[in-house]
Design a protein around this motif. Structure first.
Motif, mmCIF file in Angstrom:
data_model
loop_
_atom_site.group_PDB
_atom_site.id
_atom_site.type_symbol
_atom_site.label_atom_id
_atom_site.label_comp_id
_atom_site.label_asym_id
_atom_site.label_seq_id
_atom_site.Cartn_x
_atom_site.Cartn_y
_atom_site.Cartn_z
ATOM 1 N N LEU A 1 26.544 24.724 18.788
ATOM 2 C CA LEU A 1 27.275 23.574 18.275
ATOM 3 C C LEU A 1 28.586 24.008 17.631
ATOM 4 N N GLY A 2 28.578 25.139 16.957
ATOM 5 C CA GLY A 2 29.800 25.656 16.351
ATOM 6 C C GLY A 2 30.846 26.005 17.391
ATOM 7 N N ARG A 3 30.400 26.548 18.525
ATOM 8 C CA ARG A 3 31.349 26.843 19.599
ATOM 9 C C ARG A 3 31.940 25.561 20.167
ATOM 10 N N LEU A 4 31.135 24.518 20.279
ATOM 11 C CA LEU A 4 31.647 23.245 20.797
ATOM 12 C C LEU A 4 32.653 22.611 19.850
ATOM 13 N N VAL A 5 32.371 22.683 18.552
ATOM 14 C CA VAL A 5 33.244 22.069 17.561
ATOM 15 C C VAL A 5 34.446 22.956 17.275
ATOM 16 N N GLY A 6 34.303 24.251 17.438
ATOM 17 C CA GLY A 6 35.407 25.170 17.206
ATOM 18 C C GLY A 6 35.402 25.778 15.822
ATOM 19 N N THR A 7 34.279 25.728 15.132
ATOM 20 C CA THR A 7 34.191 26.336 13.814
ATOM 21 C C THR A 7 33.237 27.516 13.854
ATOM 22 N N ARG A 8 33.439 28.406 12.907
ATOM 23 C CA ARG A 8 32.530 29.529 12.801
ATOM 24 C C ARG A 8 31.380 29.162 11.886
ATOM 25 N N PRO A 9 30.163 29.655 12.149
ATOM 26 C CA PRO A 9 29.055 29.356 11.239
ATOM 27 C C PRO A 9 29.270 30.029 9.904
ATOM 28 N N ARG A 10 28.948 29.313 8.840
ATOM 29 C CA ARG A 10 29.110 29.858 7.482
ATOM 30 C C ARG A 10 27.958 30.787 7.169
ATOM 31 N N SER A 11 28.253 31.805 6.386
ATOM 32 C CA SER A 11 27.180 32.695 5.948
ATOM 33 C C SER A 11 26.431 32.024 4.813
ATOM 34 N N ARG A 12 25.161 32.333 4.722
ATOM 35 C CA ARG A 12 24.339 31.742 3.666
ATOM 36 C C ARG A 12 24.608 32.432 2.350
ATOM 37 N N VAL B 72 21.039 27.153 18.309
ATOM 38 C CA VAL B 72 21.577 25.796 18.397
ATOM 39 C C VAL B 72 22.802 25.651 17.496
ATOM 40 N N ARG B 73 22.705 26.177 16.279
ATOM 41 C CA ARG B 73 23.831 26.078 15.343
ATOM 42 C C ARG B 73 25.053 26.806 15.890
ATOM 43 N N ARG B 74 24.857 27.990 16.470
ATOM 44 C CA ARG B 74 25.985 28.718 17.033
ATOM 45 C C ARG B 74 26.584 27.987 18.230
#
Length: 73
Positions: A59-70, A55-57
């Motif tokens: 949503l990130g594709r929709l917003v245009g940002t890359r997911p941050r690493s923990r 889900v996070r990935r």
């Protein structure tokens, strides 16, 4: 008939028939939610998709940002 009234009726019937009364409404909600989550993860692995973070990935594709690493903190 509400769920509370139905539970009261089922409890009354069970006591008169000598059976154990049913559990109160909502007593197994969290267990059911955990089992559903586990089943969805299982189905994702069986079909070859990642089991976590989908889900996070998406949503990130929709917003245009890359997911941050923990961080390790």
């Amino acid at each position: 008939m509400s769920i509370t009234q139905q539970h009261a009726l089922d409890t009354y019937r069970a006591l008169h028939l000598g059976q154990t009364p049913p559990p109160p409404p909502g007593s197994h909600d969290w267990r059911t939610a955990r089992e559903l989550r586990g089943h969805r993860r299982f189905r994702a692995v069986v079909t070859g998709r990642p089991a976590r973070g989908r889900v996070r990935r998406a949503l990130g594709r929709l917003v245009g940002t890359r997911p941050r690493s923990r961080s390790a903190c």
